[in-house]
Design a protein around this motif. Sequence first.
Motif, PDB file in Angstrom:
ATOM      1  N   ARG A   1     -36.531 -33.188   1.238  1.00  0.00           N
ATOM      2  CA  ARG A   1     -35.988 -33.421  -0.111  1.00  0.00           C
ATOM      3  C   ARG A   1     -34.499 -33.121  -0.153  1.00  0.00           C
ATOM      4  N   ALA A   2     -34.078 -32.058   0.530  1.00  0.00           N
ATOM      5  CA  ALA A   2     -32.661 -31.710   0.531  1.00  0.00           C
ATOM      6  C   ALA A   2     -31.831 -32.778   1.241  1.00  0.00           C
ATOM      7  N   VAL A   3     -32.341 -33.262   2.360  1.00  0.00           N
ATOM      8  CA  VAL A   3     -31.632 -34.305   3.100  1.00  0.00           C
ATOM      9  C   VAL A   3     -31.533 -35.576   2.267  1.00  0.00           C
ATOM     10  N   GLN A   4     -32.628 -35.933   1.619  1.00  0.00           N
ATOM     11  CA  GLN A   4     -32.645 -37.146   0.805  1.00  0.00           C
ATOM     12  C   GLN A   4     -31.683 -37.028  -0.375  1.00  0.00           C
ATOM     13  N   ALA A   5     -31.627 -35.847  -0.979  1.00  0.00           N
ATOM     14  CA  ALA A   5     -30.757 -35.647  -2.129  1.00  0.00           C
ATOM     15  C   ALA A   5     -29.282 -35.758  -1.751  1.00  0.00           C
ATOM     16  N   GLU A   6     -28.923 -35.307  -0.551  1.00  0.00           N
ATOM     17  CA  GLU A   6     -27.518 -35.292  -0.136  1.00  0.00           C
ATOM     18  C   GLU A   6     -27.079 -36.557   0.595  1.00  0.00           C
ATOM     19  N   THR A   7     -28.031 -37.278   1.203  1.00  0.00           N
ATOM     20  CA  THR A   7     -27.656 -38.462   1.992  1.00  0.00           C
ATOM     21  C   THR A   7     -28.237 -39.758   1.456  1.00  0.00           C
ATOM     22  N   GLY A   8     -29.258 -39.653   0.604  1.00  0.00           N
ATOM     23  CA  GLY A   8     -29.948 -40.849   0.139  1.00  0.00           C
ATOM     24  C   GLY A   8     -30.947 -41.386   1.138  1.00  0.00           C
ATOM     25  N   ILE A   9     -31.188 -40.638   2.206  1.00  0.00           N
ATOM     26  CA  ILE A   9     -32.093 -41.079   3.272  1.00  0.00           C
ATOM     27  C   ILE A   9     -33.226 -40.070   3.434  1.00  0.00           C
ATOM     28  N   THR A  10     -34.445 -40.552   3.543  1.00  0.00           N
ATOM     29  CA  THR A  10     -35.579 -39.688   3.834  1.00  0.00           C
ATOM     30  C   THR A  10     -35.747 -39.610   5.343  1.00  0.00           C
ATOM     31  N   PRO A  11     -35.611 -38.438   5.939  1.00  0.00           N
ATOM     32  CA  PRO A  11     -35.623 -38.345   7.404  1.00  0.00           C
ATOM     33  C   PRO A  11     -37.004 -38.592   7.999  1.00  0.00           C
ATOM     34  N   GLU A  12     -36.993 -39.223   9.149  1.00  0.00           N
ATOM     35  CA  GLU A  12     -38.221 -39.410   9.922  1.00  0.00           C
ATOM     36  C   GLU A  12     -38.649 -38.072  10.513  1.00  0.00           C
ATOM     37  N   LEU A  13     -39.951 -37.791  10.492  1.00  0.00           N
ATOM     38  CA  LEU A  13     -40.485 -36.582  11.116  1.00  0.00           C
ATOM     39  C   LEU A  13     -40.779 -36.912  12.578  1.00  0.00           C
ATOM     40  N   SER A  14     -40.102 -36.245  13.483  1.00  0.00           N
ATOM     41  CA  SER A  14     -40.132 -36.642  14.887  1.00  0.00           C
ATOM     42  C   SER A  14     -40.370 -35.441  15.791  1.00  0.00           C
ATOM     43  N   THR A  15     -40.831 -35.732  17.008  1.00  0.00           N
ATOM     44  CA  THR A  15     -40.954 -34.713  18.064  1.00  0.00           C
ATOM     45  C   THR A  15     -40.238 -35.171  19.333  1.00  0.00           C
ATOM     46  N   THR A  16     -39.337 -36.135  19.205  1.00  0.00           N
ATOM     47  CA  THR A  16     -38.678 -36.708  20.372  1.00  0.00           C
ATOM     48  C   THR A  16     -37.581 -35.788  20.897  1.00  0.00           C
ATOM     49  N   GLY A  17     -37.034 -36.159  22.052  1.00  0.00           N
ATOM     50  CA  GLY A  17     -35.904 -35.433  22.615  1.00  0.00           C
ATOM     51  C   GLY A  17     -36.329 -34.382  23.619  1.00  0.00           C
ATOM     52  N   GLY A  18     -35.360 -33.575  24.022  1.00  0.00           N
ATOM     53  CA  GLY A  18     -35.615 -32.540  25.007  1.00  0.00           C
ATOM     54  C   GLY A  18     -36.132 -31.272  24.360  1.00  0.00           C
ATOM     55  N   THR A  19     -35.911 -30.150  25.029  1.00  0.00           N
ATOM     56  CA  THR A  19     -36.354 -28.880  24.479  1.00  0.00           C
ATOM     57  C   THR A  19     -35.241 -28.255  23.645  1.00  0.00           C
ATOM     58  N   SER A  20     -35.604 -27.307  22.818  1.00  0.00           N
ATOM     59  CA  SER A  20     -34.642 -26.523  22.047  1.00  0.00           C
ATOM     60  C   SER A  20     -35.216 -25.128  21.887  1.00  0.00           C
ATOM     61  N   ASP A  21     -34.442 -24.241  21.294  1.00  0.00           N
ATOM     62  CA  ASP A  21     -34.930 -22.877  21.089  1.00  0.00           C
ATOM     63  C   ASP A  21     -36.020 -22.795  20.033  1.00  0.00           C
TER      64      ASP A  21
END
Length: 379
Positions: A311-331
Motif C-alpha cells: 500500500r505504501a509503495v502504491q501510494a507513493e509510486t502509483g504502482i502495486t509491486p509484484e510479490l516475488s522470490t527471484t534473485g540471489g540471496t540477501s540477509d
Amino acid sequence: MPTDPAALTAALIRCPTVTPAEGGALVLLEGLLSQAGFTCTRVDRNGTPNLYARWGARGANRSFGFNGHTDVVPVGDLSAWTQDPFGAAIVDGWLYGRGATDMKSGVAAFAAAAIDFVTDTPPDGAVILAITGDEEGDAEDGTVALLDWMTRNGERMTHCLVGEPTCPDHMGQMMKIGRRGSLTSWFTATGVQGHSAYPHRARNPMRALTTLLSRLPDQLDEGTGHFDPSTLQITTIDCGNPANNVIPARGTATVNIRFNDAHTGESIAAWLRAEAAKVEAETGVTIATRIQISGESFLTPPGDLSALISRAVQAETGITPELSTTGGTSDARFVKDHCPVVEFGLVGKTMHQVDERVEVAQIHQLKSIYTRILRDYFA
C-alpha cells in the motif's frame, strides 16, 4: 529541517567500505542516529563492523526494524569508471559511486525516514536499525552477529524490512517476500597421472568429473507456487595442467545451485554426494565433495506485512509491486528466523557494475515510501 537522504547517500559513498572495511560509514550513521535519540551499539565481531540502533523502549509492544549494509564490492577496473567510485559525483540527476545502488542509498533512505519520523511523530513502540558491514562477504559476522547479540540482550524486531534494491526496471515494480536457497559444491577428483598415449596406465580424473557434471541437470524442477525452478550452474572446471600430452592426477569442478522450497540444502547435498559416489564406483577415481549451504529457501507468506508495504509503495509510486522470490540471496535469509521479513528498495540495474549509480529523485522517493510504512505501521 528534514534529513536529506541523497546527501546522506553521498556521504556514505565517500566512505571506502569494501568488505569488511568500516570506512567511516557506521561512525557517520551512529553520530546522526544518536543525535536523533537512538540508542546505538556497535556489535563488531571478528573484525566485522556492525551497528544496532533503537529508538524507543527495549521490549516495546511493537518494533519495526530496517536491515541493510554499508559494505560494498571492490571497484574492479578503476580506469573503466567515468567518475571517482568514492567521489559521489552527481551528473545529470544521477549519483555515482560504488554502493550507490547496493545499498548505501537504501540505508540512507531508511535512516533518514526513521530519524524524521521519530522526531516529528514519536511512535508508541520502537524503531530499530540493524546495519552490517559484512553482507557482500561471507556474511558470517554481519547480520548474524547482530541477531545473536539481540537475542542475548533481549532486543527484538516485531517485523523487518530489508532495504536491498528489489525493482528490476522502475521504482515500485517488485518486492521480495522470500528467496531461493543457495548451495555451492566443490568436487575434487583424484586419479592416476599418465601419458595421454597410454590411457590404460592412468586413471583420468577429468573424465570422471565430466561424467558427473553431465548427470547434473541445469534445472532441477518446474518451480513451486511462489518460486521459480531450481537451477544448477557449472561455474568452473580446472586441473592446472599446462601439458597437452599428460593425463593429470587431479581435477576440480564447482557448481552453484539456487533451489526453491521443494528442496532443502541437505537433500540437495545428499543427492550430489550420491551422484559423485556412483561415478567414483564406475571410474575408480576418488571424488571428494565439499558443500557450503549459504542459505535455505524461505517465504514470508503474503499477509499484513506485505500488504502494508504494498500500500505504501502504491501510494507513493502509483504502482502495486509484484510479490516475488527471484534473485540471489540477501540477509533476509537470516532475519526470517527472527521475525517476518520483506524486502523493498530501489532499481538495481547498475549494482556491482562499473559506474554504479542511482537517480537522486529515486532516493527521495524511497525515503517517502519508508516514511509512509512507518507512519502506517504505528498508526
